[in-house]
Design a protein around this motif. Structure first.
Motif, PDB file in Angstrom:
ATOM      1  N   LEU A 180      -9.873  10.992   1.995  1.00 25.20           N
ATOM      2  CA  LEU A 180      -8.514  10.583   1.714  1.00 25.20           C
ATOM      3  C   LEU A 180      -8.162  10.938   0.271  1.00 25.20           C
ATOM      4  N   PRO A 181      -6.899  11.257   0.012  1.00 20.69           N
ATOM      5  CA  PRO A 181      -6.507  11.598  -1.362  1.00 20.69           C
ATOM      6  C   PRO A 181      -6.503  10.370  -2.265  1.00 20.69           C
ATOM      7  N   SER A 184      -1.063   9.382  -4.449  1.00 17.86           N
ATOM      8  CA  SER A 184      -0.083   9.264  -3.374  1.00 17.86           C
ATOM      9  C   SER A 184       1.271   9.784  -3.822  1.00 17.86           C
ATOM     10  N   GLY A 186       2.502  12.991  -3.381  1.00 17.47           N
ATOM     11  CA  GLY A 186       3.097  14.071  -2.612  1.00 17.47           C
ATOM     12  C   GLY A 186       3.705  13.594  -1.307  1.00 17.47           C
ATOM     13  N   ASP A 187       3.944  14.563  -0.406  1.00 20.86           N
ATOM     14  CA  ASP A 187       4.540  14.255   0.890  1.00 20.86           C
ATOM     15  C   ASP A 187       3.500  14.061   1.983  1.00 20.86           C
ATOM     16  N   ASP A 188       2.205  14.143   1.653  1.00 18.89           N
ATOM     17  CA  ASP A 188       1.161  13.989   2.648  1.00 18.89           C
ATOM     18  C   ASP A 188       1.090  12.531   3.109  1.00 18.89           C
ATOM     19  N   PRO A 189       1.282  12.265   4.424  1.00 18.93           N
ATOM     20  CA  PRO A 189       1.215  10.873   4.902  1.00 18.93           C
ATOM     21  C   PRO A 189      -0.135  10.221   4.630  1.00 18.93           C
ATOM     22  N   ALA A 190      -1.205  11.032   4.546  1.00 16.78           N
ATOM     23  CA  ALA A 190      -2.519  10.460   4.274  1.00 16.78           C
ATOM     24  C   ALA A 190      -2.570   9.768   2.916  1.00 16.78           C
ATOM     25  N   GLY A 191      -1.677  10.181   2.012  1.00 15.91           N
ATOM     26  CA  GLY A 191      -1.655   9.554   0.699  1.00 15.91           C
ATOM     27  C   GLY A 191      -1.190   8.109   0.731  1.00 15.91           C
ATOM     28  N   ARG A 274       1.689   6.874  -7.641  1.00 18.10           N
ATOM     29  CA  ARG A 274       2.720   6.997  -6.619  1.00 18.10           C
ATOM     30  C   ARG A 274       4.075   6.636  -7.211  1.00 18.10           C
TER      31      ARG A 274
END
Length: 341
Positions: A180-181, A184, A186-191, A274
């Protein structure tokens, strides 16, 4: 016209309830704006933020011009009244440090924070209900052991600092396992996963304690015994009877939980880099950017009042008993009348 007196009573009751809610919201906004204004002014002169932060080499003429432009040459009480008027008229002014309208800054950052808090509250409720269901349905020695473990986990979760929890999650899932990143932004939902889990776990522990105790009590209540005697299965008793009653104590505190999540966003958004209202608020407080701080805190206060009102309405839907006011108090028990009408 038949029934018109009853309708009038309901309308009066609804009007009183709405007036009470609006009055409470205005009182909260006034208190918040007042405390924030004087706290920030007591911490130092906001002129530093206006002139570019620490180390600014602005000359006397620039300082005097800035004070006049932003009204800082006026008496403190007049500055306070001006700020209150801006809040009342939704004219929050411009940021001292960013030179942008405060309303635009808040509008840009608010959706991300609301998404983070809403997902965290949903996850907290899912974890709390799952733990409560396991505790209520556990049987035998293994079941009692599982309940004991759940109690310990709930207790630890409620006292766990969010900053420490977030750091541990970053160390395990981002630095060690690399699944997992760590940020948070960016646009990656995993973030969103780690920030949401960081916010949700302490709230889940608290909600689980309330709902578990209420669920065990409801499971032994006469209505549950009656349902079983009529041939209802354990799953039907759980889903149609005890779970609804057990959710009420935790549901009544969901408004508080949402407010706690919004305040926790200050820590979590900074930890996970974020963007959001919490991070904007922290940066503005550190730079004594008074308009941004007051605008952000007022928005959070208004959202808190709105969420608490919505929770009250949901409580009335979940528990039909609240929709049966006594005749003597019918004009005062407005939410019940509003839902029951």
């Amino acid at each position: 016209m038949p029934g018109s007196p009853a309708r009038r009573r309901r309308l009066v009751a609804v009007a009183r309830w709405l007036a009470g809610r609006i009055g409470s919201a205005l009182l909260v906004v006034w208190i918040v704006a007042t405390v924030v204004f004087f706290a920030l002014r007591a911490s130092g002169d906001p002129l530093e933020a206006i002139l570019g932060g620490p180390g600014s080499q602005a000359g006397p003429e620039a300082v005097a011009r800035a004070r006049e432009t932003y009204g800082l040459d006026q008496p403190l009480i007049l500055q306070y009244l001006t700020q209150l008027w801006r809040v009342a008229t939704f004219q929050l002014g411009d940021s001292y440090a960013r030179r942008q309208p405060v309303a635009d800054l808040i509008a840009d950052q608010l959706p991300g924070t609301l998404l983070l808090a809403a997902l965290a509250l949903l996850l907290a409720w899912a974890l709390a209900l799952a733990g409560s269901t396991i505790a209520a349905t556990a049987r035998g020695r293994l079941g009692r052991a599982a309940v004991g473990v759940l109690r310990g986990v709930e207790l630890v979760a409620t006292v766990m600092p969010q900053f420490w929890l977030g750091a541990v999650l970053i160390l395990v899932f981002a630095a060690s396992l690399r699944i997992l990143p760590a940020t948070s932004g960016g646009d990656d939902p995993a973030g969103l996963i780690l920030p949401v889990v960081t916010l949700a776990i302490p709230i889940a522990g608290f909600l689980a304690q309330l709902s578990r105790d209420a669920l065990l009590e409801a499971d032994r209540a006469p209505f549950a015994t009656t349902a079983r005697s009529r041939g209802a299965s354990e799953s039907r008793v759980l889903l149609h009877h005890t779970l609804r009653h057990a959710s009420l104590p935790a549901l009544s505190l969901s408004g508080w939980a949402f407010g706690h999540l919004l305040s926790g966003a200050v820590v979590v958004e900074s930890l996970f880099a974020r963007p959001g209202l919490g991070r904007l608020l922290l940066d503005a407080a550190l730079s004594r950017d008074v308009p941004v701080v007051i605008g952000a805190v007022v928005v959070v206060a208004v959202m808190y009042v709105v969420v608490v009102t919505a929770v009250d309405a949901v409580e009335l839907i979940v528990d039909p008993r609240l929709r049966r006011p006594r005749a003597a108090h019918a004009a005062e028990r407005t939410p019940e009348l509003a839902v029951g009408s």
